[in-house]
Scaffold this active site. Structure first.
Site, mmCIF file in Angstrom:
data_model
loop_
_atom_site.group_PDB
_atom_site.id
_atom_site.type_symbol
_atom_site.label_atom_id
_atom_site.label_comp_id
_atom_site.label_asym_id
_atom_site.label_seq_id
_atom_site.Cartn_x
_atom_site.Cartn_y
_atom_site.Cartn_z
ATOM 1 N N ASP A 283 0.856 -0.831 0.179
ATOM 2 C CA ASP A 283 0.706 0.187 0.048
ATOM 3 C C ASP A 283 0.827 1.106 0.304
ATOM 4 O O ASP A 283 2.110 1.232 -0.075
ATOM 5 C CB ASP A 283 -1.290 -0.008 1.310
ATOM 6 C CG ASP A 283 -1.957 0.545 0.724
ATOM 7 O OD1 ASP A 283 -3.647 0.662 1.418
ATOM 8 O OD2 ASP A 283 -2.017 1.695 0.027
HETATM 9 C C1 GLC Z 1 -4.758 4.135 -0.471
HETATM 10 C C2 GLC Z 1 -5.598 2.930 -0.985
HETATM 11 C C3 GLC Z 1 -5.097 2.234 -0.767
HETATM 12 C C4 GLC Z 1 -5.134 2.016 -2.313
HETATM 13 C C5 GLC Z 1 -3.941 3.117 -2.713
HETATM 14 C C6 GLC Z 1 -3.268 3.929 -3.725
HETATM 15 O O1 GLC Z 1 -4.302 4.601 0.569
HETATM 16 O O2 GLC Z 1 -5.195 3.218 0.970
HETATM 17 O O3 GLC Z 1 -6.165 1.723 -0.696
HETATM 18 O O4 GLC Z 1 -5.711 1.554 -3.558
HETATM 19 O O5 GLC Z 1 -3.594 4.330 -1.477
HETATM 20 O O6 GLC Z 1 -4.344 5.562 -3.793
#
Ligand code: GLC
Length: 752
Positions: A283
């Site tokens: 993430d």
């Molecule tokens: C965010 C989220 C994740 C998302 C990623 C990219 O913080 O936790 O679900 O896909 O960043 O935007």
């Protein structure tokens, strides 16, 4: 270009046998330097509008441009549009030694430009086919915009309404969540990942993210292995079995270990036992956050722990690009780990067809003709209608007559064209949703007077993905007009709930009642007109005890997407007979959170005696929820009888057939979600008092009876021991079938 030789060599029209894939990847890997391999593991977000030149004064942009040209980037996120993705792709394919194409990721959670209801709403339809359809359309619109990978479906089982991301998943149950996980993967990926209108999906957040302590986002997670295996993991396993191309890990720890650094989850379970052959993306900076959790001394150690644990791609932590080469040269990390991670990434790029044509998704023609079409919006309306849940309907006040003399439409969300788009709205245009006011204006007859009044504003501060909201706690200037509108109308439709930015990432709440002056507005209207139909637009279960008691009707409409207003009006005026069922329990108050239907009995279950407090109870509220999991009414009435099991005892491995008759006693044809639950009364580890193990949504004509049949097998009857072993145990089982998780018929059988 050396790489172009690969394209020529590998471009054949015949479907390539799997070994051809491996041969291609092996050959490419054999050409790659360590630096080029590490570059494939590195993912950046866009730092300027890619359609234009990198701004010279923006160091970040200049650095990124240089890194793109030097093969240090394998993927980008948040680059949108055929032209922008083409430019970024050209920068890499035409400037790097091997020209390995980028893969473009984006959060296409419930639509790209045509917004479908939020995922929690779609789960309320209990019709996975709708989720497949909406994901398929979202994939087409995203792919037509140059994107070939979505960070969806989010399959976190959510039990706590305080946690804002409950809107993003399929609710509290692992069985329902698994069915929707499979449907979304099918929708996004289709039959052929190389099709230019399908995209790679991503099961996230692996794992346990929704169980954060106190419902506070990004907080620690402490769960036992029995919960991990029986509640948290099943939808992830279902997505893996469905062939999801990628996984995303998460921000949280489980029992002290950051999941991004969990070799058990990512290697032993996902890539080992489950045989997952795609790749795991971190993430956003979750690799870097290993240090902040206190599980690494510095970014270098984060990189070491994450790559060893099987976190293949680094989203925005720059841990891999900064430290992996050094770690290999120091002998801390074996280069084979990096090669394996790169192989997985190249495999998905290959399956997407990016090596055959890096620009196949950058199709301006598709972009012009496939996005936000009438057909897509009609689908959004269909999905939205079926996602709505009728929670109350006293004296059949609904459906409303289209020729009613006067209807008041009141509330801060009545004329809101933005909140229905929901959070995680990708490229939806602000203020583009059909409001409830527009929907009702289009639905009512010529003779009906629609008296609209906003009543009050909900929020008075910033409305966006990141800023804290400020609610209107004092401006009652709209009350007078609203009360007047209510006084002169036969019935009031009151549109209240949440702004879309009240739920979603980072939107944890300690209080899940209606914010601002909404309850006061309801009370003021109630003084002059008791016929209040509440339309809830929200992204999480809300605590609405007064509304539940005093309203005449409640329609849970959720944040219903681009066509919200029309879909709500379709239900209010009976054009569609509501068929939704709650995928999450609605608590009476936040003190009951986390609350869920599949709880354990405890040694002192409620109901021993009311006088006593010495059992598992609260002293100031019942244990029971306001509205239970699986609950939802219809304009029809469904009666259940003749629950019959084809055997009273079975051997392990046998199948058990369960039949029930459902009669539509109403005057309208309607769909009913027939739900089947089980309970293993005496197991080695106490099992929940109910476990959803089957559901079927059936259309039953007025006056008709339908027989619905389920088959129970080991797959439904067993459970995971804490060690992760799946076991079917002998003994007494109960079977429950009904319209929700409480109102059920019951039978019993034995596994010998
Ligand atoms: C965010 C989220 C994740 C998302 C990623 C990219 O913080 O936790 O679900 O896909 O960043 O935007």
């Amino acid at each position: 270009m050396l790489f172009s030789a690969f394209i020529l060599a590998s471009c054949t029209n015949n479907p390539k046998p799997a070994s051809e894939e491996d041969r291609f990847i092996d050959e490419l890997l054999g050409k790659m330097t360590l630096a080029e391999k590490v570059g494939q593991l590195n993912q950046y977000t866009s730092r300027w509008e890619m359609t234009g030149p990198a701004p010279t004064e923006n160091k970040g942009a200049q650095d990124l441009l240089q890194e793109l040209k030097s093969g240090m980037v394998g993927s980008m996120l948040n680059v949108n549009g055929a032209e922008a993705t083409r430019k970024a792709q050209q920068t890499v394919v035409e400037n790097t030694r091997l020209g390995i194409p980028l893969i473009f990721g984006y959060d296409v959670i419930h639509g790209y430009k045509t917004m479908f209801p939020i995922p929690l709403a779609e789960a309320a339809s209990w019709n996975p086919e709708l989720a497949r359809l909406s994901s398929q359309i979202a994939a087409k619109e995203a792919a037509a915009s140059g994107i070939n990978w979505t960070f969806a479906p989010m399959v976190d089982v959510g039990r706590d309404a305080r946690w804002g991301r409950v809107m993003e998943g399929a609710g509290e149950d692992p069985f329902l969540g698994s069915e929707f996980a499979k449907a979304r993967v099918q929708g996004f990926q289709g039959e052929d990942l190389a099709d230019e209108l399908t995209i790679a999906a991503c099961a996230k957040h692996f794992a346990g993210y929704a169980f954060s302590d106190a419902g506070r986002d990004y907080n620690s997670v402490e769960i036992g292995n029995e919960t991990l295996h029986n509640i948290v993991l099943p939808p992830f396993k279902a997505a893996a079995e469905e062939g999801v191309a990628t996984f995303m890990n998460g921000f949280n720890t489980i029992n002290g270990l950051p999941v991004t650094a969990s070799s058990y989850l990512q290697r032993d379970l996902l890539k080992g036992e489950w045989g997952f052959d795609g790749f795991v993306v971190s993430d956003w900076n979750s690799i870097g956050e290993i240090e902040i959790h206190g599980a690494a001394a510095n970014l270098k150690e984060c990189a070491d722990r994450a790559i060893k644990a099987g976190s293949d791609m680094d989203m925005e932590a720059r841990a891999y690009i900064k430290h992996l080469e050094e770690l290999v040269k120091e002998g801390q990390v074996d280069e084979t780990l990096i090669t394996e991670a790169v192989r997985r990434i190249l495999r998905i790029k290959y399956r997407l067809g990016l090596f055959d044509d890096p620009y196949k998704y950058c199709n301006a023609e598709n972009e012009k003709k496939l996005i936000y079409t009438n057909e897509n919006r009609a689908a959004a309306r269909k999905v939205a209608r079926e996602s709505m849940v009728l929670l109350k309907n006293n004296k059949h006040i609904l459906p409303l007559a289209t020729n009613a003399k006067s209807i008041a439409l009141i509330g801060p969300l009545a004329n809101d064209k933005d909140s229905p788009l929901g959070n995680w709205r990708a490229k939806a245009e602000s203020q583009s949703a059909v409001s409830l006011l527009e929907g009702m204006q289009a639905a009512i007859g010529q003779t009906t007077r629609l008296n609209y009044a906003e009543g009050c504003k909900l929020s008075i501060g910033p409305r966006n993905f990141t800023d804290r909201m400020i609610f209107n706690e004092s401006d009652r200037s709209g009350f007078t007009k609203a009360v007047a509108a209510a006084r002169k109308s036969e019935v009031v439709v009151l549109a209240i709930g949440e702004d879309c930015y009240q739920s979603g990432e980072g939107r944890s709440m300690t209080d899940i009642r209606l914010k601002g002056l909404q309850q006061e507005l309801f009370d003021a209207i109630y003084q002059v007109n008791k016929n209040i139909v509440v339309v809830l637009m929200n992204g999480r279960p809300l605590a609405i005890p007064e509304i539940a008691e005093k309203s005449a009707a409640i329609l849970e409409a959720w944040h219903a997407g681009s066509e919200a207003g029309h879909a709500i009006a379709d239900v209010l005026f009976g054009k569609y007979n509501p068929s939704g069922k709650l995928p999450v329990t609605f608590p009476r108050n936040v003190g009951q959170c986390p609350i869920f239907y599949n709880y354990k009995n405890t040694g002192r279950p409620t109901g021993m005696t009311d006088a006593w407090v010495l059992y598992s109870c609260y002293n100031d509220a019942p244990n029971s929820p306001q509205f239970p999991f699986g609950y939802g009414l219809s304009y029809s009435t469904f009666n259940y009888d003749n629950l019959v099991l084809d055997q009273s005892s079975i051997e392990k491995g046998d199948k058990l057939k369960v039949k029930v008759s459902v009669t539509n006693k109403g005057e309208l044809d309607g769909e009913e979600v027939v739900q089947l639950y089980i309970r293993d009364i005496a197991a080695t580890y106490a099992r929940p008092v109910k476990e959803l193990k089957g559901f079927e949504k059936v259309m039953i004509k007025a006056g008709e009876t339908k027989e619905v049949e389920f088959t129970l097998t080991e797959k439904e009857l067993g459970y995971y021991f804490p060690c992760g072993k799946y076991v079917v145990e002998p003994g007494e089982f109960q079977v429950f079938v009904g319209s929700n998780s409480v109102d059920v018929l019951q039978e019993q059988f034995t596994i010998k």
